[in-house]
Design a protein around this motif. Structure first.
Motif, PDB file in Angstrom:
ATOM      1  N   LEU A  21      18.236  29.616   8.716  1.00 34.35           N
ATOM      2  CA  LEU A  21      17.324  30.474   9.279  1.00 34.35           C
ATOM      3  C   LEU A  21      16.287  30.848   8.471  1.00 34.35           C
ATOM      4  O   LEU A  21      14.929  31.218   8.981  1.00 34.35           O
ATOM      5  CB  LEU A  21      17.801  31.889   9.686  1.00 34.35           C
ATOM      6  N   SER A  22      16.513  30.981   7.130  1.00 36.04           N
ATOM      7  CA  SER A  22      15.199  31.756   6.286  1.00 36.04           C
ATOM      8  C   SER A  22      14.791  30.908   4.999  1.00 36.04           C
ATOM      9  O   SER A  22      14.194  31.192   4.332  1.00 36.04           O
ATOM     10  CB  SER A  22      16.013  32.943   5.553  1.00 36.04           C
ATOM     11  N   LYS A  23      15.274  29.519   4.840  1.00 36.14           N
ATOM     12  CA  LYS A  23      15.066  28.540   3.750  1.00 36.14           C
ATOM     13  C   LYS A  23      14.514  27.254   4.208  1.00 36.14           C
ATOM     14  O   LYS A  23      15.083  27.012   5.177  1.00 36.14           O
ATOM     15  CB  LYS A  23      16.329  28.508   2.846  1.00 36.14           C
ATOM     16  N   PRO A  46      11.771  26.903   7.495  1.00 39.42           N
ATOM     17  CA  PRO A  46      13.018  27.852   7.855  1.00 39.42           C
ATOM     18  C   PRO A  46      12.876  27.974   9.334  1.00 39.42           C
ATOM     19  O   PRO A  46      11.854  27.909   9.861  1.00 39.42           O
ATOM     20  CB  PRO A  46      12.725  29.069   7.446  1.00 39.42           C
ATOM     21  N   LEU A  48      13.266  30.451  11.344  1.00 42.45           N
ATOM     22  CA  LEU A  48      12.877  31.435  12.044  1.00 42.45           C
ATOM     23  C   LEU A  48      11.174  31.120  11.749  1.00 42.45           C
ATOM     24  O   LEU A  48      10.301  31.622  12.742  1.00 42.45           O
ATOM     25  CB  LEU A  48      13.096  32.917  11.367  1.00 42.45           C
ATOM     26  N   ASP A  49      10.623  30.678  10.777  1.00 46.80           N
ATOM     27  CA  ASP A  49       9.324  30.374  10.544  1.00 46.80           C
ATOM     28  C   ASP A  49       8.929  29.377  11.373  1.00 46.80           C
ATOM     29  O   ASP A  49       7.669  29.371  12.156  1.00 46.80           O
ATOM     30  CB  ASP A  49       9.094  29.823   9.119  1.00 46.80           C
ATOM     31  N   TYR A  82      12.381  34.842  19.952  1.00 46.79           N
ATOM     32  CA  TYR A  82      11.772  35.552  18.556  1.00 46.79           C
ATOM     33  C   TYR A  82      11.721  37.041  18.637  1.00 46.79           C
ATOM     34  O   TYR A  82      12.363  37.740  17.650  1.00 46.79           O
ATOM     35  CB  TYR A  82      10.508  34.978  18.258  1.00 46.79           C
ATOM     36  N   ASP A  86      14.029  39.295  16.222  1.00 41.31           N
ATOM     37  CA  ASP A  86      13.347  40.172  15.059  1.00 41.31           C
ATOM     38  C   ASP A  86      14.082  41.835  15.300  1.00 41.31           C
ATOM     39  O   ASP A  86      14.340  42.358  14.388  1.00 41.31           O
ATOM     40  CB  ASP A  86      11.963  40.168  15.403  1.00 41.31           C
ATOM     41  N   THR A 105       7.996  39.599   7.879  1.00 46.01           N
ATOM     42  CA  THR A 105       8.594  38.745   8.971  1.00 46.01           C
ATOM     43  C   THR A 105      10.139  38.827   8.910  1.00 46.01           C
ATOM     44  O   THR A 105      10.882  39.078   7.856  1.00 46.01           O
ATOM     45  CB  THR A 105       8.392  37.288   8.752  1.00 46.01           C
ATOM     46  N   THR A 107      12.112  36.606   8.824  1.00 41.58           N
ATOM     47  CA  THR A 107      12.683  35.670   7.518  1.00 41.58           C
ATOM     48  C   THR A 107      12.889  36.195   6.402  1.00 41.58           C
ATOM     49  O   THR A 107      13.782  36.187   5.619  1.00 41.58           O
ATOM     50  CB  THR A 107      11.595  34.515   7.274  1.00 41.58           C
ATOM     51  N   GLN A 108      12.022  37.396   6.038  1.00 36.09           N
ATOM     52  CA  GLN A 108      11.976  38.130   4.674  1.00 36.09           C
ATOM     53  C   GLN A 108      13.002  39.022   4.888  1.00 36.09           C
ATOM     54  O   GLN A 108      13.898  39.221   3.850  1.00 36.09           O
ATOM     55  CB  GLN A 108      10.638  38.541   4.392  1.00 36.09           C
ATOM     56  N   ARG A 111      16.966  38.134   4.619  1.00 36.44           N
ATOM     57  CA  ARG A 111      17.477  37.886   3.190  1.00 36.44           C
ATOM     58  C   ARG A 111      17.722  39.268   2.541  1.00 36.44           C
ATOM     59  O   ARG A 111      18.486  39.208   1.603  1.00 36.44           O
ATOM     60  CB  ARG A 111      16.532  36.909   2.336  1.00 36.44           C
TER      61      ARG A 111
END
Length: 232
Positions: A21-23, A46, A48-49, A82, A86, A105, A107-108, A111
């Motif tokens: 999801l995030s990398k 990622p 999500l992005d 999304y 979120d 976001t 994504t940030q 993590r």
């Protein structure tokens, strides 16, 4: 693609779901045939992005955006997905004692949430629960942006016995709206590149058969039902 020869620990499973999801994802795949066959490497954003970028692109970027009638069903579905993800991630952050800043976001945030959540010494059961949710998000994003092949299974569900279901709008009394109803088969098979991620689902009872073993069981159950019907 990671090997499925062994079962991942709860921590490994969670990190795999989190990273998807995030990398950025580094992909290597064979292309071409014969002597021209070669390995093609690429880096995907990622998930999500990727979802966010697809929404911005389809909605018209940072300008005035497109009118509602010009937006595709995929764009509307992606936006809804999304927003749901979120909201859930921001809720997790608050439950862990953090503050999900509006400007950053998902994504940030996810993590940062994981680092904070780790300090609570979660059990394997809790890890697996969160992993299941994140894996579901990853599958939903992939299905929305790169839809897999779907095949109707021409047999009744071995669990609930239903073969057809009506889909569409409902009237206030709960009955199907005759002007907006479609009759479809209940069993659908979804094929993914990774056969262990392929699955079948019954739209009537929501039963899911995921992976080679469970889908083989479904095939046997359908064949047994056909054999019983033929000898009745």
């Amino acid at each position: 693609m990671k090997s499925t020869d062994r079962k991942f620990t709860s921590t490994e499973r969670m990190l795999n779901a989190l990273d998807a999801l995030s990398k950025p994802q580094h992909i290597a795949e064979w292309q071409g045939e014969g002597n021209s066959k070669h390995i093609f490497r690429r880096t995907d954003p990622p998930l999500l992005d990727w979802l966010r970028e697809a929404i911005v692109s389809n909605m018209g970027g940072s300008g005035g955006g497109r009118q509602a009638r010009e937006r595709t069903p995929m764009a509307v579905g992606a936006f809804t997905l999304y927003e749901d993800i979120d909201g859930r991630i921001r809720s997790w952050m608050m439950e862990a004692g953090g503050t999900p800043i509006k400007a950053i976001t998902p994504t940030q945030i996810i993590r940062s949430w994981y680092a904070l959540w780790q300090t609570s010494n979660p059990t394997d059961h809790r890890r697996d629960a969160y992993s299941g949710i994140m894996e579901g998000w990853a599958d939903a994003i992939r299905d929305n942006l790169d839809p897999p092949k779907k095949i109707e299974i021409t047999a009744p569900c071995p669990i609930c016995g239903q073969e057809w279901i009506n889909i569409g709008l409902k009237l206030l009394d709960g009955q199907d709206d005759p002007d907006d109803v479609e009759r479809v088969r209940t069993l659908i098979a979804v094929e993914r590149d990774n056969i262990n991620e392929s699955y079948a689902i019954c739209k009537a009872c929501d039963k899911v058969w995921k992976g080679v073993g469970q889908m083989r069981w479904l095939r046997i159950a359908i064949d047994d039902a056909d054999a019983t019907k033929a000898t009745a």
